[in-house]
Design an enzyme around this catalytic site. Structure first.
Site, PDB file in Angstrom:
ATOM      1  N   ARG A 183     -92.869  25.456  97.515  1.00 22.73           N
ATOM      2  CA  ARG A 183     -92.739  26.910  97.401  1.00 22.73           C
ATOM      3  C   ARG A 183     -92.717  27.595  98.765  1.00 22.73           C
ATOM      4  O   ARG A 183     -93.251  28.683  98.947  1.00 22.73           O
ATOM      5  CB  ARG A 183     -93.848  27.474  96.515  1.00 22.73           C
ATOM      6  CG  ARG A 183     -93.789  26.904  95.108  1.00 22.73           C
ATOM      7  CD  ARG A 183     -95.099  27.027  94.365  1.00 22.73           C
ATOM      8  NE  ARG A 183     -95.017  26.300  93.105  1.00 22.73           N
ATOM      9  CZ  ARG A 183     -95.220  24.990  92.973  1.00 22.73           C
ATOM     10  NH1 ARG A 183     -95.532  24.269  94.036  1.00 22.73           N
ATOM     11  NH2 ARG A 183     -95.093  24.392  91.810  1.00 22.73           N
ATOM     12  N   GLY A 184     -92.116  26.918  99.727  1.00 25.75           N
ATOM     13  CA  GLY A 184     -91.980  27.486 101.068  1.00 25.75           C
ATOM     14  C   GLY A 184     -93.071  27.075 102.030  1.00 25.75           C
ATOM     15  O   GLY A 184     -92.934  27.256 103.240  1.00 25.75           O
ATOM     16  N   TYR A 198     -87.399  32.723  82.990  1.00 25.26           N
ATOM     17  CA  TYR A 198     -87.302  33.231  84.363  1.00 25.26           C
ATOM     18  C   TYR A 198     -86.747  34.654  84.306  1.00 25.26           C
ATOM     19  O   TYR A 198     -85.551  34.863  84.075  1.00 25.26           O
ATOM     20  CB  TYR A 198     -86.375  32.359  85.210  1.00 25.26           C
ATOM     21  CG  TYR A 198     -86.874  30.964  85.502  1.00 25.26           C
ATOM     22  CD1 TYR A 198     -88.197  30.604  85.318  1.00 25.26           C
ATOM     23  CD2 TYR A 198     -85.992  29.992  85.973  1.00 25.26           C
ATOM     24  CE1 TYR A 198     -88.635  29.322  85.593  1.00 25.26           C
ATOM     25  CE2 TYR A 198     -86.429  28.707  86.263  1.00 25.26           C
ATOM     26  CZ  TYR A 198     -87.744  28.371  86.054  1.00 25.26           C
ATOM     27  OH  TYR A 198     -88.171  27.091  86.331  1.00 25.26           O
ATOM     28  N   LEU A 222     -90.195  21.839  98.836  1.00 26.45           N
ATOM     29  CA  LEU A 222     -90.754  22.526 100.007  1.00 26.45           C
ATOM     30  C   LEU A 222     -92.078  23.203  99.659  1.00 26.45           C
ATOM     31  O   LEU A 222     -92.574  24.049 100.404  1.00 26.45           O
ATOM     32  CB  LEU A 222     -89.766  23.555 100.557  1.00 26.45           C
ATOM     33  CG  LEU A 222     -88.439  22.986 101.075  1.00 26.45           C
ATOM     34  CD1 LEU A 222     -87.542  24.101 101.591  1.00 26.45           C
ATOM     35  CD2 LEU A 222     -88.680  21.946 102.165  1.00 26.45           C
TER      36      LEU A 222
END
Length: 331
Positions: free
Chosen positions: A208-209, A56, A206
């Site tokens: 990714r929104g 990341y 979620l």
């Protein structure tokens, strides 16, 4: 904050964890000061499980967490670290490496970046097709014996691979996508984990929104945000998927909650062996998500939620075809 134990032999962690990826990568630029403030707010709220990956931001996320933990008691936090993904300087994906010597190399660098002398849960991010899972798990088991790692986890693995891994060493948890619109684990993977006493840390709760209640058809994405090429956010699928969100919004309104809180609470309700990972990278979103920790859903509530968003109702795959091909869990 409620506590849950990850699997039969895993650590006790907070009932909600914090997924830290977006603070360093894949969702466009992030504010580092806000990221640190969000990490501190999560810890102060009782979240103890922090999830990261050495890839990341090519190490940035681990260093960020290391900074955030300065002055904190290490034993009060559980660090879950993924390794094995190979990337170049431009962020392109080059494959996965699960070789035993690579495992020990990755771990050494993560320990240094995190400024710690042990990792609570260590896991291969995706199964390396060229290395037997037994060899990779055996290498992590060596790290457990040496004291550098406390527990071994898995990520996006199918039922057969889970069984092979568990035959080598006790597995604390499987990290895998699980949400109202990603329920593929329910057929074989979740039963296998429960049979073997393996917990679930659920990411993408979620999506990714997408099912946060904050996404709109005209949402503008920053440069570098991978959702610009994600099938479920594509023009052909987005309208359909947002219609599901609006159906869920009606249920949430009756519960006096937000869409995000209901979606997270639904995952949390699926069993005491499941820990949802919140992907918040700002304090505002974290505060909203934390409301799911106390939202109790009755059988009637759950029935209404699943009627609004039936299993298999989403349009589009959860990853692009090239990335789907790397998912042992989808084979």
């Amino acid at each position: 904050m409620e506590k849950r134990t990850l699997g039969r032999n895993g650590p006790q962690v907070s009932a909600l964890g914090l997924g830290c990826m977006g603070m360093s990568d894949l969702y466009g630029p992030a504010d580092e000061a806000e990221s640190i403030a969000t990490l501190h707010a999560a810890l102060d709220a009782g979240i103890t499980l922090l999830d990261t990956g050495d890839f990341y931001g090519m190490g940035h996320n681990e260093m960020l967490i290391g900074d955030a933990l300065k002055g904190r008691k290490r034993e009060q936090v559980q660090l879950s670290v993924k390794f094995g993904a190979l990337r170049d300087y431009a962020g392109n994906w080059l494959g996965y490496d699960g070789r035993p010597q690579a495992v020990k190399n990755f771990a050494a660098y993560s320990l240094r970046r995190l400024r710690t002398d042990y990792i609570d849960i260590y896991r291969l991010s995706r199964v390396d097709p060229d290395v037997p899972i037994e060899d990779t798990i055996g290498a992590i088991a060596d790290l457990v014996k040496a004291g550098w790692v406390r527990h071994i986890g898995l990520s996006e693995t199918g039922a057969d691979t889970i069984r092979r891994a568990a035959a080598v060493h006790a597995i604390s948890d499987l990290q895998i996508e699980y949400s109202l619109i990603s329920r593929g684990i329910e057929a074989e993977i979740l039963p296998a984990c429960r049979e073997l006493g393996i917990g679930i840390t659920a990411y993408g709760v979620l999506s990714r929104g997408l099912i946060s209640g904050h996404w709109a058809a005209d949402t503008q994405l920053a440069k570098g945000d991978f959702r610009s090429v994600s099938p479920r956010f594509g023009a052909d699928n987005l309208a359909h998927n947002l219609a599901l969100v609006e159906a869920l919004r009606a249920v949430a309104a009756d519960l006096g909650a937000t869409v995000a809180q209901v979606a997270i609470a639904w995952v949390r309700s699926r069993g005491d062996d499941i820990v949802p990972l919140i992907g918040a990278r700002r304090r505002e979103r974290l505060a909203e998500s934390l409301g799911a920790a106390t939202l109790q859903l009755s059988a009637t509530d759950l029935a209404r939620i699943e009627a609004a968003v039936p299993a298999g109702a989403a349009a589009g795959e959860r990853y692009m075809a090239q990335q789907m091909a790397h998912l042992d869990s989808e084979r």
